[in-house]
Structure formats: C-alpha cells, structure tokens
Design an enzyme around this catalytic site. Sequence first.
Site, PDB file in Angstrom:
ATOM      1  N   GLU A  38       0.824  -1.210   0.000  1.00 19.52           N
ATOM      2  CA  GLU A  38       0.000   0.000   0.000  1.00 19.52           C
ATOM      3  C   GLU A  38       0.860   1.264   0.000  1.00 19.52           C
ATOM      4  O   GLU A  38       0.544   2.237  -0.685  1.00 19.52           O
ATOM      5  CB  GLU A  38      -0.946   0.004   1.213  1.00 19.52           C
ATOM      6  CG  GLU A  38      -2.054  -1.022   1.132  1.00 19.52           C
ATOM      7  CD  GLU A  38      -3.025  -0.777  -0.011  1.00 19.52           C
ATOM      8  OE1 GLU A  38      -3.157   0.386  -0.447  1.00 19.52           O
ATOM      9  OE2 GLU A  38      -3.635  -1.750  -0.480  1.00 19.52           O
ATOM     10  N   TYR A 119      -7.321   6.136   4.115  1.00 11.27           N
ATOM     11  CA  TYR A 119      -7.406   5.161   3.022  1.00 11.27           C
ATOM     12  C   TYR A 119      -6.489   3.964   3.266  1.00 11.27           C
ATOM     13  O   TYR A 119      -6.910   2.810   3.169  1.00 11.27           O
ATOM     14  CB  TYR A 119      -7.044   5.813   1.683  1.00 11.27           C
ATOM     15  CG  TYR A 119      -6.704   4.778   0.634  1.00 11.27           C
ATOM     16  CD1 TYR A 119      -7.708   4.068  -0.012  1.00 11.27           C
ATOM     17  CD2 TYR A 119      -5.375   4.460   0.336  1.00 11.27           C
ATOM     18  CE1 TYR A 119      -7.410   3.074  -0.926  1.00 11.27           C
ATOM     19  CE2 TYR A 119      -5.067   3.468  -0.577  1.00 11.27           C
ATOM     20  CZ  TYR A 119      -6.088   2.783  -1.203  1.00 11.27           C
ATOM     21  OH  TYR A 119      -5.788   1.787  -2.102  1.00 11.27           O
ATOM     22  N   ASP A 137     -10.544   5.645  -2.436  1.00 10.01           N
ATOM     23  CA  ASP A 137      -9.502   6.319  -3.219  1.00 10.01           C
ATOM     24  C   ASP A 137     -10.114   6.835  -4.509  1.00 10.01           C
ATOM     25  O   ASP A 137     -11.336   6.914  -4.649  1.00 10.01           O
ATOM     26  CB  ASP A 137      -8.334   5.363  -3.488  1.00 10.01           C
ATOM     27  CG  ASP A 137      -8.724   4.234  -4.435  1.00 10.01           C
ATOM     28  OD1 ASP A 137      -9.938   4.046  -4.701  1.00 10.01           O
ATOM     29  OD2 ASP A 137      -7.819   3.537  -4.932  1.00 10.01           O
TER      30      ASP A 137
END
Length: 337
Positions: A38, A119, A137
Amino acid sequence: MTKKSHPFTTILLQWFEENGRDLPWRKTRDPYAIWLSEIILQQTRIAQGTDYWLRFMHRWPTVEDLAAASEDEVMRMWQGLGYYSRARNLHAAAQQIATLGHFPDTIEEIKQLKGVGDYTAAAIGSIAFRLPAASVDGNFYRVLSRYFGIDTPINTTEGKKLFASLAEEYLPEDAPDLYNQAIMDFGAIQCTPLSPKCVICPLAETCVALRLGKTTEWPVKLNKLKVKERQLDLFYIRFNGQTTIHKRGSGDIWQGLWCVPEAEHLTDELKQNATLLRKGVKHVLTHRVLWSDFYLIDAKKQPLLPPDFIWIKTEEIESYGVPRLVELLLEAVATHP
C-alpha cells in the site's frame, strides 16, 4: 436489504472474481507485506511498484528486518519511486511496529503508523484482518460518482464525507477485503478515467452517468492548485578521482537524499570553469516543475564547499540514495566524452 445483497455490491464482487488482477501481495494475509504494498503503490503504477515490492520483500522479509535497516539503505532501495517522504515514513513506521511487538490490528491503531492515513489504514485493515472499512480512493470516487450520479466535488469536505458514507453503506461486512479490491480493480480496468468500457460493463443498465451521457464529466473535481516552477541547476565536480555530495535536510524537496552541489554552493570562479552537459532538463513533481541545467567541473584543486558536503570516490555514488534528477545528471556525465 443487507449490504451484501445490494446488486451494486453483488455484481462488483462477481466481476472481481472473474477479472481481478493477480498481484503477489494478494496471496498473503501478512499485514507487513500488505502494508508495504500500500505504501509503495501510493502515487506509483502497479507495474513499477510490483518490482519494488518484490525487492523490498527479498531484502527485508519481515518488519523487524526493515526496522533494523538504516534510513540510507531504505532510501537507496526506494530510489526511482519518487515522493521520498514515503520511504522515510515507511522506515519510521517499521520501527514503530517493531517496538510495539506486533502489527496493529485495529483501524485506529493502524492509523497511528507514520505515513498511514484513512485510506491506507482501511486497505490494510480490511485485507489483512477483514475489518469492515472502505478504502476510499480515486477509483471509489470515479465508480460511485458515475454509477450513482453524484456531482458533488470529490476534493471538498462535503464530497469526501458523502463518498465515504456511500462506500461504507454498500460494503459487505463479511467480505470487506474483496469489496475494496474489487472497486480498485474495477476502476483501473473497467471504469477507467478515460474511455471507460461501458459497452461491456456489468453495471451499465443501472449506471446514471451512462444513462445521462456524463461519464466524461464525473467525478467532479474543483480546480487544482497552481503548479509552481523552479530553476535548480546541478553541478557534478570531479577532483582526484572523487566527487562531492551532501544529504538534503528538512523543509525542502528530496529530504534525506544525497545531492550534488547547486549554484548557491559554489564560488563564481568554480561556476565559470563549468562545462554545460545538458540544458533545460524538465522534472515534474506533485505541485512543482523543476528546470535544471547540468554542469561538469573538473577541479584542479579541492573546492571549498559548505561543511555538510562529503567527498567520496566517484564510483561510490552508486551506494547512495539520490533523486531522479541527479540520476539523469550522472547519466549525462557518464556519456560525456
């Protein structure tokens, strides 16, 4: 009607089962591997990010290994990805986790990690621990705005709250990981920013944007910040088989990376003896465009520079993390006759 039974969610999950991308970090529940993916994929294309993820996992297979590395080692491994604050935050967060003794397993605890926002915390939490959180997102904004016909600007407080609420509303609590990954892939493959594949879209019959002919207009975004331009000339100095670099401090671009001298570091005499290698090199950052002229100086005596500069053998620069613009300068030096 439960979240899981809503047609929007059901169709998305069915689409994902048939069309989801085969990515290496999707073959594990290891929160370290998922967190690493991520962070790397923020502002980075998957094709490029995958190679970096594999390299990081090979070099530092556990979060303890990464925490034990030096910041310079991490910055060097990150070189070429840009947005270098991510690398500094990655290293700091690894040390947080190592000190904690385990990877945090609640959304609030994950958000305490350096460089992790709403997020990223939702993505890690949902995929690694199946926590019921929507990782909203750009793909979420695009898919939801088009499908439900929402023209509220996505970069306003009202818009962010609205889309976060909508994303949570349709999240299936028994499969939050699949839901988040489904919308991510659906936005990247099917409902793309330009030329979405509406003809073969499984949501086409109930998509508001398609019905109204507004797929190119949604999502709505207010005007972006004005991009600033900056001239940043770089000088590569050679002296007695050595060159000189310094580590950039806080409060400016490339914090923590090593850089060659700029015009402000040199005397007029040195600059007058410089050979121009390349002129008008353009380098684009998030809200800034850098223009740079590259120079080479073959010094007859060791130049006087600010005290934070160090001298290294010319070949040793490969061991230091440098920004992309300096990489381009080094390529120009290497090809200079």
